[in-house]
Design a protein around this motif. Structure first.
Motif, short mmCIF file in Angstrom:
data_model
loop_
_atom_site.label_atom_id
_atom_site.label_comp_id
_atom_site.label_asym_id
_atom_site.label_seq_id
_atom_site.Cartn_x
_atom_site.Cartn_y
_atom_site.Cartn_z
N THR A 75 91.70 49.39 -29.99
CA THR A 75 92.26 48.08 -30.32
C THR A 75 92.30 47.16 -29.10
N GLU A 76 92.26 47.74 -27.91
CA GLU A 76 92.30 46.96 -26.67
C GLU A 76 91.01 47.16 -25.87
N ILE A 77 89.90 47.37 -26.57
CA ILE A 77 88.66 47.78 -25.90
C ILE A 77 88.15 46.74 -24.91
N ASP A 78 88.46 45.47 -25.15
CA ASP A 78 88.00 44.43 -24.23
C ASP A 78 88.63 44.56 -22.85
N LEU A 79 89.77 45.26 -22.75
CA LEU A 79 90.39 45.46 -21.44
C LEU A 79 89.47 46.23 -20.50
N TYR A 80 88.61 47.06 -21.08
CA TYR A 80 87.71 47.87 -20.25
C TYR A 80 86.65 47.00 -19.57
N LYS A 81 86.46 45.77 -20.03
CA LYS A 81 85.55 44.84 -19.36
C LYS A 81 86.10 44.43 -18.00
N ASN A 82 87.44 44.53 -17.85
CA ASN A 82 88.07 44.12 -16.60
C ASN A 82 87.99 45.18 -15.50
N VAL A 83 87.56 46.38 -15.86
CA VAL A 83 87.56 47.49 -14.91
C VAL A 83 86.72 47.16 -13.67
N PHE A 104 85.80 54.43 -22.00
CA PHE A 104 84.88 53.33 -22.31
C PHE A 104 84.55 52.55 -21.04
N SER A 105 83.36 51.97 -21.04
CA SER A 105 82.95 51.06 -19.97
C SER A 105 81.99 50.03 -20.56
N PHE A 106 81.70 49.00 -19.79
CA PHE A 106 80.80 47.96 -20.25
C PHE A 106 79.73 47.68 -19.21
N ASP A 107 78.52 47.50 -19.70
CA ASP A 107 77.41 46.99 -18.89
C ASP A 107 77.12 45.60 -19.45
N GLY A 108 77.71 44.59 -18.82
CA GLY A 108 77.67 43.26 -19.41
C GLY A 108 78.50 43.26 -20.69
N GLU A 109 77.85 42.96 -21.82
CA GLU A 109 78.53 43.00 -23.12
C GLU A 109 78.27 44.30 -23.87
N ASN A 110 77.53 45.20 -23.26
CA ASN A 110 77.14 46.44 -23.93
C ASN A 110 78.17 47.54 -23.67
#
Length: 349
Positions: free
Chosen positions: A195-203, A245-251
């Protein structure tokens, strides 16, 4: 004067007299314990502060009392339970109004570098569940006039503390006989992470622990705290945790083994792995506000209750009209009118 008018006057006078009476006050004692169970290599301080509420009359008697262990929420502490929530005055009122018989309440400080331990044994930052349910209980029984038996011990808490209360009651029914969880937060850590997956973009903006103290990273802080609690890794400084979880850009990228471990270690899974323990508890209750700002809480609390129901575990669950904390720590709030009377009914005095 008419009889009805006289009765009204007498009622008003009596009410003012009662309001003028001073409610007997208990005492908050602050103590410290350097915990063997919290020795770690991740930078957490094993010396913990503990606030202990002693009921009115404790020092003048030789009586023994039952104990409620009350666990604070994320970003909170034992000292804030007293200075901000005024929990000692809530207990004073409840005792004075006979909502609960005199009782000891123990409030350990289990805030961490990342603001919360989730009261769980971590592979990197210390065994917080063992501290809460074993070492702390032994310390309290040794130093205060408790009734040292599970039938006279209950555990409760709000938010992260509600989660910790359920967790530790289920893991240790030989220690606690009853549990009341107020708005338990992040019962299902995997669901919360999604539910808070976008927070992982801040890592990518978090290089050092001190970066988590920046105001813009306050919400991101919680995913690191959860990772330390459920996905601790002693070989991975400076955070000593793995992230699911992690993000490579938006992926989005998913670390499947970490995500599975996150789910497995969540409190929501304990009814399956510790079913026999659940059956040993005398009383279980959880409640939550319908309008909780933390949107995962109503859903996960309801799911947890449904799990217990399907497993035929007797318990109480209540959704009330309120937010995360609006009805909890106030005069005539959930602590005073629901939680404390619950323990008055189920603890052995």
């Amino acid at each position: 004067m008419k009889k009805s008018g006289l009765v009204l006057v007498l009622f008003v006078l009596l009410t003012h007299l009662l309001w003028g009476q001073k409610i007997p006050e208990g005492k908050i004692v602050t103590t410290y314990i350097t915990a063997k169970t919290l020795q770690n290599k991740a930078g957490e301080n094993p010396k913990r502060r503990v606030s202990v509420y002693l009921p009115p009359g404790y020092e003048a008697s030789s009586k023994r009392y039952p104990v409620i262990y009350y666990l604070h929420g994320f970003f909170w502490s034992d000292s804030l339970l007293v200075s901000s929530d005024k929990i000692n005055h809530i207990i004073d009122r409840a005792i004075s109004l006979k909502k609960i018989k005199p009782v000891i309440m123990v409030m350990p400080d289990e805030s961490t570098v990342f603001k919360g331990s989730f009261y769980a044994n971590s592979k990197s930052s210390g065994n917080w569940s063992d501290f809460t349910s074993i070492e702390l209980v032994e310390f309290i029984d040794k130093n205060y006039r408790t009734i040292p038996h599970k039938d006279s011990r209950g555990i409760s808490g709000h938010s992260m503390g509600g989660n910790g209360a359920l967790r530790n009651a289920i893991l240790h029914p030989e220690v606690f006989s009853s549990v009341y969880a107020l708005s338990p937060g992040i019962l299902d850590a995997q669901y919360f992470a999604m539910t808070e997956i976008d927070l992982y973009k801040n890592v990518k903006n978090i290089a050092e622990i001190k970066d988590l103290s920046k105001p813009e990273n306050a919400r991101t802080n919680i995913i690191f705290a959860i990772a330390r609690a459920y996905n601790g890794n002693e070989r991975k400084p400076p955070f000593f945790a793995d992230l699911p979880f992690s993000f490579d850009g938006e992926n989005l990228k998913i670390n499947a083994s970490v995500a599975e471990e996150l789910k497995k270690n969540s409190t929501s899974e304990l009814p399956f792995s510790h079913y026999e323990n659940l059956k040993k508890l005398k009383a279980i209750k959880l409640d939550w506000g319908r309008n909780d700002e933390l949107k995962h809480i109503p859903a996960t609390c309801m799911n947890f209750s449904k799990t217990l129901e399907m497993l035929k575990i007797k318990h109480e669950a209540e959704e009330y009209i309120g937010t995360h904390g609006s009805e909890v720590s106030k005069e005539n709030g959930r602590i005073e009118n629901q939680m404390l009377p619950f323990f008055n009914e189920y603890l052995k005095f």
